[in-house]
Design an enzyme around this catalytic site. Structure first.
Site, PDB file in Angstrom:
ATOM      1  N   ASP A 147       1.005  -1.401   0.316  1.00 49.94           N
ATOM      2  CA  ASP A 147      -0.138   0.018   0.047  1.00 49.94           C
ATOM      3  C   ASP A 147       0.913   1.044   0.276  1.00 49.94           C
ATOM      4  O   ASP A 147       1.746   1.025  -0.569  1.00 49.94           O
ATOM      5  CB  ASP A 147      -1.058   0.040   0.919  1.00 49.94           C
ATOM      6  CG  ASP A 147      -2.782   0.453   1.007  1.00 49.94           C
ATOM      7  OD1 ASP A 147      -2.570   1.539   0.893  1.00 49.94           O
ATOM      8  OD2 ASP A 147      -3.525  -0.331   1.112  1.00 49.94           O
ATOM      9  N   HIS A 189      -4.525   6.135   4.066  1.00 49.06           N
ATOM     10  CA  HIS A 189      -5.653   4.597   3.248  1.00 49.06           C
ATOM     11  C   HIS A 189      -4.387   2.959   3.708  1.00 49.06           C
ATOM     12  O   HIS A 189      -5.156   2.352   4.805  1.00 49.06           O
ATOM     13  CB  HIS A 189      -4.940   4.822   1.590  1.00 49.06           C
ATOM     14  CG  HIS A 189      -5.453   3.229   1.027  1.00 49.06           C
ATOM     15  ND1 HIS A 189      -5.227   2.122   0.785  1.00 49.06           N
ATOM     16  CD2 HIS A 189      -6.588   3.530   0.939  1.00 49.06           C
ATOM     17  CE1 HIS A 189      -5.591   1.914   0.242  1.00 49.06           C
ATOM     18  NE2 HIS A 189      -6.909   2.145  -0.117  1.00 49.06           N
ATOM     19  N   ASN A 292     -13.100   0.901  -7.475  1.00 51.76           N
ATOM     20  CA  ASN A 292     -14.086   1.777  -7.523  1.00 51.76           C
ATOM     21  C   ASN A 292     -14.817   2.328  -8.320  1.00 51.76           C
ATOM     22  O   ASN A 292     -15.369   3.564  -7.963  1.00 51.76           O
ATOM     23  CB  ASN A 292     -13.639   2.520  -6.026  1.00 51.76           C
ATOM     24  CG  ASN A 292     -13.538   1.878  -4.426  1.00 51.76           C
ATOM     25  OD1 ASN A 292     -13.365   1.331  -4.829  1.00 51.76           O
ATOM     26  ND2 ASN A 292     -12.301   2.367  -4.407  1.00 51.76           N
ATOM     27  N   SER A 363     -10.714  -0.835  -1.287  1.00 53.68           N
ATOM     28  CA  SER A 363      -9.779  -0.977  -0.595  1.00 53.68           C
ATOM     29  C   SER A 363     -10.078  -1.424   0.957  1.00 53.68           C
ATOM     30  O   SER A 363      -9.258  -2.278   1.707  1.00 53.68           O
ATOM     31  CB  SER A 363      -9.210   0.169  -0.047  1.00 53.68           C
ATOM     32  OG  SER A 363      -8.687   0.947  -1.684  1.00 53.68           O
TER      33      SER A 363
END
Length: 747
Positions: A147, A189, A292, A363
């Site tokens: 990530d 995130h 998304n 996510s």
């Protein structure tokens, strides 16, 4: 006190040659002044009483099969280690018991004390409380979070191990990162993703991860931050960085890779597929977010060796943004809307504070599955079996069973740990039901002869499990007539199993069965039976309504207005119905205007309502799901006998160009986005029908709870309320049999 008790215990004639469980194995979950002993077969109750008396105890209860509950009569509550000393002493003494065990406090569901536990709806959906009774994690399992880096949030204390950065020009990250480095990740995130997997649970703060204890997180940074002259920060990363990171992880002590990242629009990339395949061949489990963009599944989720995860909302509907297809690329779906998680806030001076926030995205669905995989590994499930176990025990989503959108279904961690599942589909937890409730269960890999179904059971300790002595409503062979082994379902209505209808108020439902190893799987729901009341007032209160009746050719189901709506005064004049007829561009009222029920699909026969075929008295029938205005001068109660009517396959409502009044004909909320539209042999979802130009993109209700009642537009997360009507704009269709548009409102 302790010393004298130990002397008594040492003198007791007891020996252990079977299973010995120390108190430390249970500590917080035992009754500290009670033990359970198994004595030799044939021992008399008198001899057991003397045995108990010899160490200062008394027999509390004969549990059957030569097993007895003994109260020790301690003057104060013993510490955990004192109980362990006591058991050890009992174990070393000579003579007559087969086993001595602590009396455990039963608790089906471990509920952590974290501050935001009530907001973690996703954990409850995937049955984490039940799963945590089996395992909470193991520090032998490490998840690599590929990530943008991970900040040392307090809720991740002790869970992070050194990672590595692969972002070439990120000045805010030390390449050979250790966890103590002040990693300025302006994108939070990766920290939130890590929290879904492994935030410390039961620590009194924040949230709890799927693996709320033990499992480690290794930050692998493949996304950095570009800071423009204006100060604007943009997340950046490249495929080469990701490929380097995956190569680095080969041979590393990492069991699961979480990749909540993607490349929008890219569905194939051979070098990435090769890297993923190589890692999978090592026994590593790779999990990635589907994306998304309401589009096709992107890489890395689209890679064959990777578990692709889509997002659902709290009603198990596919999130509007969640990617799917082409074909059955999605493997599982998990919660991904309104997810509460870890937050890192940076000020303009580079100082950070830690907090919690709510976010949406695949996510955050992805780490639910990664955490579940880590939990199965913690229990000892072989890596080669984990993915299949997760998919095999997934349950059908309430929002649909389309494998292209939902894959194998909704992640169920407890079911995966047991390799079996039982799920209460209806009445689900928190739902409303009718006095003759429809009960629907799903199951996988259970012995159907072991089913036990309890309703309104005794539960003094409020652990959602029937207390000892509770009697099931039906069990074993009595459940068999309602079992569909092929569909893996159990279905019945209340009057199939009871001569009495459910009364108004709250009710509890508990279902259990055993897997092949004799382990119990279960589910619980609390639902309410309440009269559906349409409130009125002296000047007439307006409401939009819909009712649960379907006209069928040759059916005797013909309900008059008075059959369905009963004013408290008993007078039908206490209300008036009105319906917009789009084909005629006018309102019609009832009683008194047969046009109210007009459905001109077939000449002379109003098949969506109107009059029942062969009904000489031409009694009015309500078209199921068609919407009406009601003007109520008094409170109106929907007849409970009639409201129990349902259609498993949904109600079909005829639509015409213009504004149509439709509604929810069920006694429970239903997802409006799950409606199906049919036109000239084609079947489309709501979103697809909008894209095709069949219908408008919105549904409008009428809110009577405001000070000034007004229309409102339903959001993606809103649901159609029981027996409420709504407006829908339609662009196609007609009154002929060859040009008709219908909508099916699913249960």
């Amino acid at each position: 006190m302790h010393k004298s008790l130990m002397n008594k215990l040492t003198a007791a004639f007891i020996t252990i040659f079977a299973i010995i469980l120390t108190a430390s194995a249970f500590c917080a979950d035992l009754v500290s002044d009670e033990i359970i002993i198994s004595v030799k077969k044939g021992s008399s109750p008198q001899s057991v009483a003397l045995l108990a008396k010899s160490f200062g105890g008394t027999v509390v209860k004969d549990l059957g099969d030569d097993i007895y509950l003994i109260k020790l009569g301690l003057e104060d509550e013993e510490e955990c280690d004192s109980v362990e000393d006591m058991l050890t002493s009992l174990c070393s003494a000579p003579a007559e018991a087969a086993s001595v065990l602590p009396n455990l406090k039963t608790s089906l569901m471990l509920t952590p004390n974290d501050e935001y536990w009530k907001d973690l709806w996703g954990h409850k959906m995937i049955h984490m409380p039940q799963a945590w009774d089996t395992v909470t994690g193991s520090d032998s399992v490490t998840v690599a979070v590929v990530d943008c880096g991970v900040s040392p949030h307090p809720d991740l204390e002790g869970r992070l191990v050194p990672g590595k950065a692969f972002v070439g020009d990120d000045p805010t990250f030390i390449e050979d990162q250790t966890i103590d480095d002040d990693t300025k990740e302006f994108v939070t995130h990766g920290t939130m993703v890590s929290g879904v997997i492994a935030a410390n649970g039961n620590n009194g703060i924040g949230v709890a991860g799927v693996c709320m204890d033990g499992v480690k997180i290794m930050p692998i940074k493949v996304i950095g931050v570009d800071i423009a002259m204006s100060g604007e920060r943009t997340a950046t990363g490249s495929m080469s960085d990701l490929l380097s990171a995956l190569e680095y992880l080969r041979g590393k002590n990492v069991q699961v890779l979480n990749m909540s990242i993607g490349y929008d629009g890219v569905t194939e990339y051979a070098p990435l597929e090769e890297k993923c395949k190589a890692l999978a061949n090592e026994g590593k489990i790779l999990v990635a977010a589907s994306g998304n963009e309401s589009s096709k599944v992107c890489i890395p989720a689209a890679c064959p060796s990777v578990v692709a995860v889509g997002a659902i909302d709290s009603r198990e509907r596919l999130a509007s943004f969640s990617n799917y297809g082409p074909g059955e690329v999605i493997d599982l779906v998990a919660p991904g809307v309104d997810i509460k998680g870890l937050d890192v806030i940076w000020d303009d001076y580079g100082e950070r504070t830690f907090d919690y926030h709510t976010a949406d995205g695949t996510s955050f669905a992805c780490p639910y599955v990664s955490g579940a995989a880590a939990l199965l590994l913690s229990k000892g499930v072989a890596p080669a079996d984990v993915i299949e176990r997760l998919k095999e025990t997934a349950r059908t989503a309430a929002g649909g069973s389309d494998r292209e959108k939902f894959g194998a279904g909704v992640l169920d961690v407890f079911a995966a740990l047991r390799g079996a599942m039982v799920v209460i589909n209806s009445p689900a937890d928190g739902e409303s039901a009718t006095p003759n409730a429809n009960v629907s269960l799903s199951f996988k890999n259970v012995d159907v002869s072991t089913f036990e179904i309890y309703v309104d059971f005794k539960d003094e300790d409020e652990d959602h499990v029937p207390d000892e002595g509770a009697v099931p409503l039906i069990a074993g062979d009595d459940v068999t007539p309602f079992v569909d082994v092929k569909a893996n379902t159990v279905k019945f209505i209340w009057t199939d199993v009871s001569s009495q209808k459910l009364g108004d108020g709250y009710h509890t439902l508990y279902v259990s069965a055993k897997n092949g190893d004799g382990e119990t799987v279960s589910d619980f729901s609390e639902f309410v039976v309440e009269a559906i009341i349409i409130p009125g007032n002296a000047s007439g209160a307006y409401h939009m309504v819909a009712f649960p009746f379907n006209f069928m050719s040759g059916s005797s189901m013909a309900y008059t207005v008075d059959d369905i709506l009963t004013a408290e005064s008993g007078a039908s004049s206490a209300f008036m119905l009105c319906r917009w007829i789009p084909t005629l561009q006018l309102y019609a009222t009832a009683p008194g205007d047969e046009v109210t029920w007009d459905n001109p699909i077939f000449d002379g026969v109003k098949t969506g309502g109107g009059y029942a075929l062969g009904d000489a008295t031409r009694s009015y029938c309500f078209p199921a799901g068609s919407g009406f205005w009601v003007k109520a001068y008094e409170d109106i109660v929907i007849n409970s006998d009639v409201s129990s009517t349902s259609e498993d396959n949904g109600y079909v409502i005829y639509l015409y160009p213009g504004w149509n009044m439709i509604g929810n004909p069920y006694a429970k909320t239903t997802a409006w986005r799950s409606m199906l539209f049919t036109y000239k042999g084609q079947v489309k979802t709501f979103v697809e029908a909008v894209k095709s130009g069949w219908i408008g993109g919105n549904l409008y209700g009428y809110d009577t709870e405001q000070t000034v009642p007004a229309y409102y537009r339903l959001s993606d997360t809103d649901a159609m309320k029981p027996y409420e009507g709504y407006w829908l704009k339609v662009h196609i269709g007609g009154t002929s049999d060859t040009d008709r548009l219908t909508v099916t409102v699913l249960p």
